[in-house]
Scaffold this motif. Structure first.
Motif, mmCIF file in Angstrom:
data_model
loop_
_atom_site.group_PDB
_atom_site.id
_atom_site.type_symbol
_atom_site.label_atom_id
_atom_site.label_comp_id
_atom_site.label_asym_id
_atom_site.label_seq_id
_atom_site.Cartn_x
_atom_site.Cartn_y
_atom_site.Cartn_z
ATOM 1 N N LEU A 72 0.805 -1.220 0.000
ATOM 2 C CA LEU A 72 0.000 0.000 0.000
ATOM 3 C C LEU A 72 0.840 1.273 0.000
ATOM 4 O O LEU A 72 0.335 2.355 -0.320
ATOM 5 C CB LEU A 72 -0.946 0.017 1.208
ATOM 6 N N GLY A 73 2.095 1.164 0.414
ATOM 7 C CA GLY A 73 2.910 2.368 0.590
ATOM 8 C C GLY A 73 3.079 3.164 -0.684
ATOM 9 O O GLY A 73 2.814 4.380 -0.727
ATOM 10 N N THR A 77 1.416 6.843 -1.512
ATOM 11 C CA THR A 77 2.311 7.969 -1.769
ATOM 12 C C THR A 77 2.008 8.618 -3.106
ATOM 13 O O THR A 77 1.927 9.863 -3.237
ATOM 14 C CB THR A 77 3.768 7.501 -1.720
ATOM 15 N N LEU A 78 1.838 7.784 -4.151
ATOM 16 C CA LEU A 78 1.544 8.307 -5.477
ATOM 17 C C LEU A 78 0.205 9.038 -5.499
ATOM 18 O O LEU A 78 0.057 10.102 -6.132
ATOM 19 C CB LEU A 78 1.549 7.167 -6.491
ATOM 20 N N LEU A 83 -2.808 13.985 -5.840
ATOM 21 C CA LEU A 83 -3.860 14.831 -5.276
ATOM 22 C C LEU A 83 -3.344 16.259 -5.042
ATOM 23 O O LEU A 83 -4.023 17.254 -5.356
ATOM 24 C CB LEU A 83 -4.369 14.218 -3.970
ATOM 25 N N LEU A 84 -2.129 16.386 -4.501
ATOM 26 C CA LEU A 84 -1.548 17.709 -4.267
ATOM 27 C C LEU A 84 -1.333 18.443 -5.589
ATOM 28 O O LEU A 84 -1.613 19.641 -5.709
ATOM 29 C CB LEU A 84 -0.240 17.572 -3.507
ATOM 30 N N VAL A 85 -0.832 17.713 -6.574
ATOM 31 C CA VAL A 85 -0.610 18.333 -7.883
ATOM 32 C C VAL A 85 -1.917 18.812 -8.480
ATOM 33 O O VAL A 85 -2.022 19.911 -9.053
ATOM 34 C CB VAL A 85 0.119 17.361 -8.822
ATOM 35 N N SER A 112 -4.669 5.698 -9.332
ATOM 36 C CA SER A 112 -3.796 5.443 -8.186
ATOM 37 C C SER A 112 -4.613 5.095 -6.954
ATOM 38 O O SER A 112 -4.266 4.187 -6.173
ATOM 39 C CB SER A 112 -2.911 6.665 -7.933
ATOM 40 N N ALA A 113 -5.735 5.834 -6.761
ATOM 41 C CA ALA A 113 -6.599 5.533 -5.621
ATOM 42 C C ALA A 113 -7.221 4.144 -5.767
ATOM 43 O O ALA A 113 -7.476 3.449 -4.776
ATOM 44 C CB ALA A 113 -7.689 6.593 -5.512
#
Length: 529
Positions: A72-73, A77-78, A83-85, A112-113
């Motif tokens: 899951l890591g 992270t991706l 999401l921030l981008v 990714s989610a």
């Protein structure tokens, strides 16, 4: 006791590979009481996985949790980065990426989610619920199949709803591609679906012994395409799953009481009462024979040179049976030596004989029997030899009917061995026994010389051997010597006088008249003038 329980729990956590799992299973079985054997077993497992045990003892996290976090890591992270981008790119005005670029970024974020969601659901389904219900980890094939289906559904939803693409064209193209791939990969797909059925039905598990065709081995791995077994020669054999599903499969589960049959010989001179308990005690003492079921020794077959016995014993790990069979044979040999029993080996007896002496002996026996028949006293030695050559031998079982009253006949019988019962109807209409004849006696002479129907029922009282004298033999004698007809009539009259009390009391002229009647009937029956 607390420290011992803690060590057992540590071993269960550490032993996550296949080899350690079998050892831990045995630890669970014996974990009721502490002993030196338990401590040695714990030390052995600890030596096989010292790093994992050391990590757990220092308070390291659960290996299953570590493995899940590794899976899951990266997706988490991706997802966070995307999401921030996505949020940052929506802040400035005007939007330099455009709506299309943001849609593709949003699709990547959802993809990714999706990885995070599918792996989280897989962890809950397989590492928690499946393991609690089945008691072992879920197969890798089942995990992969779930992931493929889930990814396909989620990606199709993202492709349709976020990117606003039509799925009909894609599905039509996919259908054509699927048909082409299906035709090209028939064997591979067959192996794939056979592997799925194995994981769903679970006919065998890792560690079980199976026989595929003529090959016996322990199951090492079951993938989506193949099943791998390890033979007693320590070689790995990989079978396509479609072949394993198609062929007859014999399964010997680990820790199950699997029966084994071993055959061994014993001489005929040694009684089963001596062999059976001797071998049974031998098998009890052989290592790796299951103590839960007592071995069984029984007579299997009577062979040419020995009695073949069968040993039925039970073993929890069927892969040990070649060593157990060898050990049993070894100890049987030593037990035979101690008990003075010879190990049997093939023996063939060759008997050399000529054919003429038995024939001569048989003729001598027939001549002796014929001498006891007083009707043939007038015959010369040459004439008796002619009768002997025409004799026909029959053997009847006890109770078998030889003659039936009223049947036509033209022969008589002489008893060589055994006994016969003569029965005539009584006043009540039922047959009653009137005489018992033995070796040397004869019956049916009136049918032979006059052609009269059988006058009584004759059946064998025990196994009986009789000699039949047929009309053709007597006819040849009468044509060569017509005077024999009168001699035969005189002998037959004398025999009837002996059998009938009425004839014994009659006058000589009446007897002479009776003899003349019999003579005329003989001449008429044989065509004499």
């Amino acid at each position: 006791q607390k420290m011992y329980s803690k060590m057992v729990r540590l071993l269960v956590v550490c032993a996550i590979n296949k080899a350690d799992r079998l050892v831990v299973h045995r630890v669970f079985i014996i974990s009721g009481r502490r002993s030196r054997r338990h401590e040695k077993l714990i030390q052995k497992v600890s030596e096989n996985a010292p790093e994992r045990l050391d990590l757990k003892c220092r308070g390291a996290s659960n290996p299953i949790q570590d493995r899940t976090m590794k899976k899951l890591g990266l997706p988490i992270t991706l997802t966070v980065v995307l999401l921030l981008v996505y949020i940052i790119l929506q802040l400035p005005e005007p939007n330099w990426m455009g709506e299309t670029g943001l849609n593709y970024l949003y699709a990547a974020l959802l993809a990714s989610a999706s990885f995070v969601l599918v792996r989280a659901i897989g962890f809950v389904l397989f590492d928690i619920f499946f393991k609690r219900r089945k008691g072992h980890e879920a197969p890798a094939l089942l995990r992969d199949l779930f992931a493929i289906v889930a990814y396909f559904i989620l990606f199709m939803m993202i492709y349709s709803s976020v990117l606003k693409r039509d799925l009909s064209a894609l599905l039509a193209t996919s259908a054509v591609v699927t048909v082409i791939i299906g035709l090209a990969l028939q064997d591979t797909l067959g192996n794939f679906f056979a592997g799925i059925s194995f994981h769903i039905e679970e006919p065998f598990h890792i560690g079980d012994a199976i026989r595929v065709g003529d090959t016996l081995g322990r199951v090492e791995a079951v993938t989506w395409r193949t099943t791998t077994i390890r033979t007693n020669n320590n070689t790995l054999i990989t079978f396509p799953n479609s072949r394993v599903a198609r062929e007859s499969l014999e399964i010997f589960p680990l820790n199950n009481l699997n029966r084994r049959i071993l055959r061994f010989p014993a001489p005929y001179s040694a009684s089963p009462h001596k062999i059976i308990p001797l071998v049974r005690e031998i098998v009890r003492s052989v290592p790796n024979v299951a103590a839960e079921r007592a071995p069984v020794v029984r007579v299997g077959d009577f062979s040419d040179s020995s009695i073949t016995y069968e040993v039925l014993y039970w073993v929890k790990d069927y892969m040990w049976h070649p060593d157990i069979d060898a050990k049993i044979r070894e100890r049987v040999w030593y037990a035979y030596r101690r008990s003075g029993i010879e190990v049997p080996f093939p023996i063939r007896h060759v008997l050399l004989e000529t054919l003429e002496p038995p024939i001569k002996l048989q003729e001598m026996d027939y001549e002796r029997v014929l001498e006891e028949v007083d009707i043939f006293e007038p015959l010369t030695q040459q004439e008796k030899e002619m009768v002997i050559k025409g004799l026909v031998k029959y053997v009847y079982a006890p109770g078998e009917v030889i003659l039936r009253r009223g049947d036509p006949g033209d022969s008589m019988f002489v008893i060589c061995r055994g006994k016969v019962e003569v029965r005539l109807p009584g006043t009540d209409g039922h047959p009653h026994q009137v005489a018992v004849l033995g070796a040397g006696d004869f019956f049916g002479e009136m049918a032979l010389f006059t052609g009269e129907p059988r006058a009584a029922d004759v059946s064998a009282a025990e196994e009986t051997e009789v000699l039949e004298i047929r009309k053709s033999v007597i006819q040849q004698l009468l044509h060569e010597n017509t005077g024999l007809a009168e001699a035969f009539s005189r002998k037959i009259t004398e025999r009837q006088m002996m059998l009938s009390a009425h004839l014994r009391s009659t006058a000589d002229d009446v007897k002479r008249t009776e003899r003349e009647k019999i003579l005329q009937r003989i001449k008429r029956f044989f065509g004499l003038h």
